[in-house]
Design an enzyme around this catalytic site. Structure first.
Site, PDB file in Angstrom:
ATOM      1  N   HIS A 145       0.912  -1.434  -0.441  1.00  0.00           N
ATOM      2  CA  HIS A 145      -0.360  -0.280   0.008  1.00  0.00           C
ATOM      3  C   HIS A 145       0.751   0.984   0.155  1.00  0.00           C
ATOM      4  CE1 HIS A 145      -3.095   2.888   0.537  1.00  0.00           C
ATOM      5  NE2 HIS A 145      -4.093   2.063   1.034  1.00  0.00           N
ATOM      6  N   ASP A 181      -7.976  -5.194  -0.330  1.00  0.00           N
ATOM      7  CA  ASP A 181      -8.503  -5.853  -0.724  1.00  0.00           C
ATOM      8  C   ASP A 181      -8.072  -7.365  -1.169  1.00  0.00           C
ATOM      9  OD1 ASP A 181     -10.015  -4.770  -2.434  1.00  0.00           O
ATOM     10  OD2 ASP A 181      -7.941  -3.536  -3.375  1.00  0.00           O
TER      11      ASP A 181
HETATM   12  N1  CMC Z   1       4.108  -7.983  -4.875  1.00  0.00           N
HETATM   13  C1  CMC Z   1       4.879  -7.941  -4.432  1.00  0.00           C
HETATM   14  N2  CMC Z   1       6.108  -6.490  -4.690  1.00  0.00           N
HETATM   15  C2  CMC Z   1       5.381  -5.480  -4.677  1.00  0.00           C
HETATM   16  C3  CMC Z   1       3.893  -5.399  -3.925  1.00  0.00           C
HETATM   17  C4  CMC Z   1       3.721  -6.339  -4.462  1.00  0.00           C
HETATM   18  N3  CMC Z   1       1.824  -6.347  -4.360  1.00  0.00           N
HETATM   19  N4  CMC Z   1       3.703  -4.226  -4.397  1.00  0.00           N
HETATM   20  C5  CMC Z   1       4.708  -3.669  -3.915  1.00  0.00           C
HETATM   21  N5  CMC Z   1       5.779  -3.662  -4.046  1.00  0.00           N
HETATM   22  C6  CMC Z   1       7.567  -3.564  -4.631  1.00  0.00           C
HETATM   23  C7  CMC Z   1       8.177  -2.909  -5.262  1.00  0.00           C
HETATM   24  O1  CMC Z   1       8.087  -3.714  -6.455  1.00  0.00           O
HETATM   25  C8  CMC Z   1       9.209  -1.937  -4.942  1.00  0.00           C
HETATM   26  O2  CMC Z   1       9.974  -2.749  -5.012  1.00  0.00           O
HETATM   27  P1  CMC Z   1      10.749  -1.672  -5.336  1.00  0.00           P
HETATM   28  O3  CMC Z   1      11.525  -0.530  -4.395  1.00  0.00           O
HETATM   29  O4  CMC Z   1      12.771  -3.206  -5.478  1.00  0.00           O
HETATM   30  O5  CMC Z   1      11.142  -1.389  -7.146  1.00  0.00           O
HETATM   31  C9  CMC Z   1       8.361  -1.491  -4.142  1.00  0.00           C
HETATM   32  O6  CMC Z   1       7.535  -2.600  -3.285  1.00  0.00           O
HETATM   33  C10 CMC Z   1       7.591  -0.588  -3.395  1.00  0.00           C
HETATM   34  O7  CMC Z   1       6.150  -0.540  -4.452  1.00  0.00           O
HETATM   35  P2  CMC Z   1       6.241   0.490  -5.667  1.00  0.00           P
HETATM   36  O8  CMC Z   1       5.464   0.065  -6.058  1.00  0.00           O
HETATM   37  O9  CMC Z   1       7.140   1.599  -5.846  1.00  0.00           O
HETATM   38  O10 CMC Z   1       4.701   1.086  -4.654  1.00  0.00           O
HETATM   39  P3  CMC Z   1       3.504   1.946  -4.480  1.00  0.00           P
HETATM   40  O11 CMC Z   1       3.307   3.434  -3.315  1.00  0.00           O
HETATM   41  O12 CMC Z   1       4.043   2.996  -5.948  1.00  0.00           O
HETATM   42  O13 CMC Z   1       2.430   0.768  -4.738  1.00  0.00           O
HETATM   43  C11 CMC Z   1       0.757  -0.862  -4.699  1.00  0.00           C
HETATM   44  C12 CMC Z   1       1.019   0.662  -4.190  1.00  0.00           C
HETATM   45  C13 CMC Z   1      -0.526  -0.769  -4.132  1.00  0.00           C
HETATM   46  C14 CMC Z   1       0.533   0.014  -6.206  1.00  0.00           C
HETATM   47  C15 CMC Z   1       1.290  -1.649  -4.573  1.00  0.00           C
HETATM   48  O14 CMC Z   1       1.849  -1.943  -2.994  1.00  0.00           O
HETATM   49  C16 CMC Z   1       0.960  -2.603  -5.463  1.00  0.00           C
HETATM   50  O15 CMC Z   1       0.948  -3.007  -6.726  1.00  0.00           O
HETATM   51  N6  CMC Z   1       0.321  -3.540  -4.697  1.00  0.00           N
HETATM   52  C17 CMC Z   1      -0.736  -4.697  -5.430  1.00  0.00           C
HETATM   53  C18 CMC Z   1      -2.242  -4.305  -5.643  1.00  0.00           C
HETATM   54  C19 CMC Z   1      -3.027  -4.002  -4.653  1.00  0.00           C
HETATM   55  O16 CMC Z   1      -3.123  -4.697  -3.904  1.00  0.00           O
HETATM   56  N7  CMC Z   1      -3.817  -3.377  -4.960  1.00  0.00           N
HETATM   57  C20 CMC Z   1      -4.744  -2.739  -4.091  1.00  0.00           C
HETATM   58  C21 CMC Z   1      -4.411  -1.302  -2.996  1.00  0.00           C
HETATM   59  S1  CMC Z   1      -5.144  -1.913  -1.221  1.00  0.00           S
HETATM   60  C22 CMC Z   1      -7.199  -0.827  -1.997  1.00  0.00           C
HETATM   61  C23 CMC Z   1      -7.245   0.489  -2.610  1.00  0.00           C
HETATM   62  O17 CMC Z   1      -7.216   1.620  -1.812  1.00  0.00           O
HETATM   63  O18 CMC Z   1      -7.127   0.610  -3.854  1.00  0.00           O
END
Ligand code: CMC
Length: 432
Positions: free
Chosen positions: A304, A361
């Site tokens: 998140h 989720d």
């Molecule tokens: N699985 C594997 N690696 C992950 C995941 C995951 N679910 N989430 C984040 N990471 C890694 C990502 O690859 C990155 O690694 P690095 O620093 O080595 O590049 C690091 O963790 C930070 O992630 P980010 O994508 O830069 O973080 P963000 O804040 O931009 O993204 C997120 C947040 C929710 C989009 C992401 O965690 C994600 O894609 N999660 C899966 C989708 C999901 O469950 N979404 C629902 C969010 S909660 C409901 C809502 O409010 O919408």
């Protein structure tokens, strides 16, 4: 003396005011930055940018705190209803008994939808995603109900019209897409029971409203009702800042929510769990794929932008899985896979170091499956829940004298000044 921050650019010192929120969060006010220095800030994804002051929802991502208008989500999930929580978010206070009754009466009165709106559904291809339909239907409300701009003393009728009708439209989308007759709302049922009845009632087997399942749906929608400046809410605020009508702004929120990184994650989680079950993938293989940067597979329902600990909504949702499954007397093998996946991921160094925990989720799809909701309706369920939050944020944004039309800047990295070359003097490959 008020706190300030000092910034030195090209040897020039700039004093910037510091704003403090009611929970002690601080922000450097950079509104005069460009004017005084020629510089802008660079923050893709806005992870360090406060776009507004807000009195609606407080989150602390490090401690896993979520409160609506100051009230902890755990208390609302235990004691409140979705309608009462919607009232709280939109008006800023809990309703009196009389206000709540009146709100419920309006919600029932407003629940039928214009007969001509049904023609919309007929013209959609049978496999159209209900989120696409819902977004279009909400936008269309502006044309079908142009008169809905009057105010009443507590909640604007327009807000109640949207909250009421979105539930009818969602259930209708499901019934028509599955070739079933449309079930109309019943005035004797509360908001959540009415929705379940419109989804599942049939002439052969009349739907029996179950109080525990109605309670589960209330909790599900309460947990989704607002989440401060997330992607879809920001979309609503940004679009609303152009002073477009509320229907268009909410319709944008629905589109933003549809994406798998946001609300679409609840559907993606179930698809991931089904894939693990179907392909016989081990949990360890799944976690290894999620960590592999060369693989675009992510552990859906994990991670998140704000929570760096367990999402407080996911804790409640996880408990709800057991309650709802025992009520419907069903076991769901996907719950076992989810639990195992959580266990392995939480012990894994990659997930630990990046503070990746289950989000709302991760378990919500299991609850929705137990309620009988089909997978492609999951994100619609999230949208119905998030509606009061979008309305509250739109209302706050459009009545805030400090707010302006959203218009970020950019760092241009393209070609510098270049001359136009007539077509017969250009070289290079032909692009067909
Ligand atoms: N699985 C594997 N690696 C992950 C995941 C995951 N679910 N989430 C984040 N990471 C890694 C990502 O690859 C990155 O690694 P690095 O620093 O080595 O590049 C690091 O963790 C930070 O992630 P980010 O994508 O830069 O973080 P963000 O804040 O931009 O993204 C997120 C947040 C929710 C989009 C992401 O965690 C994600 O894609 N999660 C899966 C989708 C999901 O469950 N979404 C629902 C969010 S909660 C409901 C809502 O409010 O919408």
């Amino acid at each position: 003396m008020a706190e300030t921050a000092t910034l030195i650019i090209d040897g020039k010192e700039i004093i910037l005011p510091v704003i403090e929120g009611s929970e002690g969060e601080k922000a450097i006010d950079i509104r005069g930055l460009r004017q005084n220095t020629g510089c802008i800030t660079f923050d893709p994804g806005y992870g360090n940018t406060g776009a507004c002051r807000s009195r609606i929802t407080f989150m602390n991502g490090e401690q896993g705190v979520l409160r609506y208008r100051g009230i902890p989500i755990e208390q609302l999930a235990e004691h409140s209803t979705f309608v009462e929580t919607a009232f709280l978010l939109i008006t800023g206070k809990l309703p009196t008994r009389e206000e709540l009754t009146r709100t419920s009466v309006y919600l029932n009165d407003f629940s039928p939808i214009h007969e001509n709106m049904r023609l919309f559904y007929r013209n959609y291809p049978p496999k159209a995603h209900p989120m696409g339909i819902l977004s279009a239907m909400v936008n269309a409300m502006r044309s079908f109900y142009p008169e809905l701009m009057e105010l009443d003393e507590e909640m604007n009728r327009t807000y109640l019209q949207i909250i009421s009708k979105i539930r009818t439209m969602a259930a209708m989308a499901y019934r028509i897409s599955t070739g079933q007759r449309v079930v109309y709302p019943r005035p004797d049922l509360c908001y959540c029971a009415n929705f379940l009845n419109m989804m599942f009632d049939s002439e052969v087997v009349p739907y029996r409203v179950d109080d525990d399942l109605v309670r589960a749906l209330n909790v599900f929608w309460i947990l989704h009702a607002d989440h401060e400046q997330n992607c879809s809410t920001t979309a609503v605020r940004v679009v609303g800042s152009s002073k477009v009508n509320i229907y268009a702004a909410i319709s944008t929120g629905i589109s933003a929510l549809w994406g798998p990184l946001h609300g679409g994650a609840n559907q993606a989680v179930i698809q991931m769990l089904e894939q693990i079950q179907r392909d016989g993938m081990t949990i360890e293989q799944c976690v290894a794929r999620a960590k592999d940067k060369a693989d675009d597979f992510r552990l859906m329902g994990f991670g998140h932008r704000v929570y760096k600990t367990y999402d407080p909504r996911a804790k409640i949702m996880k408990k709800m899985c057991d309650i709802v499954l025992s009520k419907v007397k069903r076991e769901d093998p996907l719950l076992d896979i989810a639990r195992k996946l959580e266990e392995v991921a939480l012990e894994d160094t990659y997930f630990k170091e990046k503070n990746l925990y289950p989000n709302v989720d991760f378990y919500s799809g299991i609850v929705l499956r137990a309620l009988g909701i089909p997978t492609d309706m999951f994100t619609v369920m999230f949208a119905i829940g998030r509606l009061p939050g979008w309305i509250a944020q739109w209302k706050e944004d459009t009545s805030d004298p400090e707010m302006k039309i959203s218009r970020p800047r950019q760092i241009y990295t393209g070609e510098t000044l270049s001359d136009y070359i007539p077509i017969d003097q250009r070289s290079g490959e032909t692009i067909c």
